[in-house]
Design an enzyme around this catalytic site. Structure first.
Site, PDB file in Angstrom:
ATOM      1  N   VAL A 141       0.831  -1.207   0.000  1.00  0.00           N
ATOM      2  CA  VAL A 141       0.000   0.000   0.000  1.00  0.00           C
ATOM      3  C   VAL A 141       0.872   1.265   0.000  1.00  0.00           C
ATOM      4  O   VAL A 141       0.650   2.195  -0.793  1.00  0.00           O
ATOM      5  CB  VAL A 141      -0.965   0.006   1.220  1.00  0.00           C
ATOM      6  CG1 VAL A 141      -1.822   1.272   1.220  1.00  0.00           C
ATOM      7  CG2 VAL A 141      -1.858  -1.227   1.201  1.00  0.00           C
TER       8      VAL A 141
ATOM      9  N   LYS B 202     -12.433  -5.450  10.483  1.00  0.00           N
ATOM     10  CA  LYS B 202     -13.199  -4.529   9.626  1.00  0.00           C
ATOM     11  C   LYS B 202     -14.632  -4.380  10.117  1.00  0.00           C
ATOM     12  O   LYS B 202     -15.168  -3.264  10.128  1.00  0.00           O
ATOM     13  CB  LYS B 202     -13.150  -5.016   8.186  1.00  0.00           C
ATOM     14  CG  LYS B 202     -11.749  -4.854   7.577  1.00  0.00           C
ATOM     15  CD  LYS B 202     -11.630  -5.606   6.269  1.00  0.00           C
ATOM     16  CE  LYS B 202     -10.286  -5.370   5.601  1.00  0.00           C
ATOM     17  NZ  LYS B 202     -10.025  -6.320   4.503  1.00  0.00           N
TER      18      LYS B 202
ATOM     19  N   ILE C 265     -13.128   0.799  -1.894  1.00  0.00           N
ATOM     20  CA  ILE C 265     -14.555   1.169  -1.823  1.00  0.00           C
ATOM     21  C   ILE C 265     -14.746   2.309  -0.832  1.00  0.00           C
ATOM     22  O   ILE C 265     -14.304   2.211   0.307  1.00  0.00           O
ATOM     23  CB  ILE C 265     -15.421  -0.019  -1.320  1.00  0.00           C
ATOM     24  CG1 ILE C 265     -15.175  -1.267  -2.147  1.00  0.00           C
ATOM     25  CG2 ILE C 265     -16.899   0.353  -1.304  1.00  0.00           C
ATOM     26  CD1 ILE C 265     -15.857  -2.507  -1.585  1.00  0.00           C
TER      27      ILE C 265
ATOM     28  N   GLY D 272      -5.659  -4.965  -2.687  1.00  0.00           N
ATOM     29  CA  GLY D 272      -4.761  -4.723  -3.820  1.00  0.00           C
ATOM     30  C   GLY D 272      -4.124  -3.354  -3.711  1.00  0.00           C
ATOM     31  O   GLY D 272      -4.665  -2.442  -3.095  1.00  0.00           O
TER      32      GLY D 272
HETATM   33  N1  HSE Z   1      -5.896  -8.896   3.180  1.00  0.00           N
HETATM   34  C1  HSE Z   1      -6.921  -7.920   3.025  1.00  0.00           C
HETATM   35  C2  HSE Z   1      -8.026  -8.514   2.167  1.00  0.00           C
HETATM   36  C3  HSE Z   1      -6.359  -6.679   2.415  1.00  0.00           C
HETATM   37  O1  HSE Z   1      -7.767  -9.505   1.489  1.00  0.00           O
HETATM   38  O2  HSE Z   1      -9.156  -8.022   2.182  1.00  0.00           O
HETATM   39  C4  HSE Z   1      -7.309  -5.517   2.351  1.00  0.00           C
HETATM   40  O3  HSE Z   1      -7.685  -5.070   3.622  1.00  0.00           O
END
Ligand code: HSE
Length: 398
Positions: free
Chosen positions: A12, A200, A131, A298
């Site tokens: 990133v 998340k 997103i 990504g």
């Molecule tokens: N490893 C995480 C995924 C990266 O595959 O969603 C993005 O947060």
């Protein structure tokens, strides 16, 4: 001029540096001033990098340079990333982060430090990769009382499931591909065991419902127990297997959340979310259901979200964005069993035994069924997931 320092030159961080270097004039236009990459912090050497002169190994150089007004944290984890984020905020610098572990576990504290100093701590890239989801929940849906959020929150596991189901790859082969594409975590166990999706859903729930939920309190199951037979049984009932994170406000006002593989019906829009894409459904009292869809992992999709935050921070150097949540409170959080569900069950038992246990069940079929094995969907059951002798696999059905 707004000076930027990027902490971490991984997938990133390098994407963010690339955009800042290549698109400097467009970014200047959008933020109405120059945005200049001053430093990149990494313990590794990158001698061939076009901006090699900007590398440092010493955070205090960044900390003590008053030109740096935005620090971008893409290191990950809660070790030095936490230390540097605290020091940057305490030193009067805005922080932009893609670090979901840090936001999920220390968000309340870091947002509070930012609030006290009239700074911004922004983390659009922490959920859903490219997103837009953090800003829509905190700003565009602000008129709503939000009731529930659920969705496909991990690109790697969605990619693995898609490659296993549609292309017959093994989990190991599919994971190797996800790593090559730069989707997987440094420790991919965090993807396949559901920890990344857990962080998340904790961030989304905190944002939507105003209170931090600690990832350690959230029941978390990944995809390692899902077999191709489960996938085939699901298909016979017009369903697909997806790893979902879910958080819901209960009738008593408390919140419950969990991460687990689900069977979802093909007519649910989440069923067609494939590969690295994420899909997130948010339910509010005025808007009803709204779904967010796009690339969930990504290099460039995630860097795109980070750079948008950098522009936002540069435009709001003296105006704090209204993102805030309270500390976790165990008394206001309930286990996953508080959310009733219909269940998929694969078991070594007779159909009549299954009906005795669960009532009106719908049978599923699979050409490769093991001897004496059946699979079915139960009616909605409150409380704990079903358990009885002979049961080999259970998953919620949505
Ligand atoms: N490893 C995480 C995924 C990266 O595959 O969603 C993005 O947060």
């Amino acid at each position: 001029m707004v000076g930027v320092a990027i902490l971490g030159h991984g997938v990133v961080g390098s994407g963010v540096a690339e955009i800042l270097e290549k698109n400097a004039s467009r970014l200047a236009q959008k933020s109405m001033q120059d945005i200049e990459l001053l430093y990149v912090l990494d313990v590794r050497e990158f001698p061939d990098c076009p901006y090699a002169a900007k590398f440092t190994k010493d955070f205090s150089v960044i900390e003590n340079d008053p030109r740096v007004q935005v620090v971008v944290e893409t290191i990950g984890g809660v070790g030095v990333a936490l230390d540097f984020t605290r020091r940057a905020l305490l030193g009067g610098k805005n922080v932009v982060s893609s670090n979901k572990e840090l936001v999920a576990e220390y968000g309340a504290e870091l947002l509070s430090i930012a609030r006290e100093r009239n700074l911004n701590y922004l983390f659009e890239a922490s959920v859903g990769g490219g997103i837009p989801i953090i800003r829509p929940i905190s700003q565009c849906l602000a008129a709503n009382e939000l009731h529930e959020i659920y969705g496909i929150l991990n690109g790697t596991t969605n990619y693995i499931l898609t490659r296993m189901i549609s292309h017959g790859l093994t989990m190991e082969e599919a994971l190797a591909e996800a790593k090559q594409h730069g989707y997987a975590e440094a420790n991919p166990t965090d993807d396949v065991e559901g920890n990344d999706a857990c962080r998340k859903i904790c961030i989304l729930a905190a944002l939507a419902f105003g209170r931090q939920i600690m990832p350690s309190s959230v029941s978390t199951e990944g995809i390692t127990g899902v077999t191709l037979r489960d996938v085939r049984y699901a298909a016979s009932g017009g369903m697909v297997v997806k790893l979902l994170g879910r958080a819901k406000v209960l009738d008593n006002g408390n919140v419950s959340a969990y991460v687990a593989p689900h069977l979802i019906h093909r007519d649910n829009p989440l069923a067609s979310v494939e590969d690295v894409f994420n899909g997130i459904v948010v339910t509010g009292d005025a808007i009803g259901d709204v779904m967010f869809y796009g690339r969930g992992a990504g290099k460039m999709p995630t860097a795109s979200a980070v750079v948008a935050d950098i522009i936002d921070a540069a435009k709001h150097l003296n105006a704090r964005k209204l993102i805030f949540w309270d500390k976790a409170d165990d008394n206001k959080f309930e286990p996953a069993s508080a959310i009733p569900s219909a269940w998929y069950v694969r078991a070594k038992m007779s159909e009549s035994q299954a009906r005795e246990l669960f009532g009106e069940i719908s049978m599923l079929s699979c050409d490769e069924a093991a001897d004496g094995e059946i699979a079915f969907v139960t009616p909605e059951i409150g409380g704990e997931m079903p358990s009885a002798a002979g049961i080999e696999s259970v998953m919620r059905v949505l």
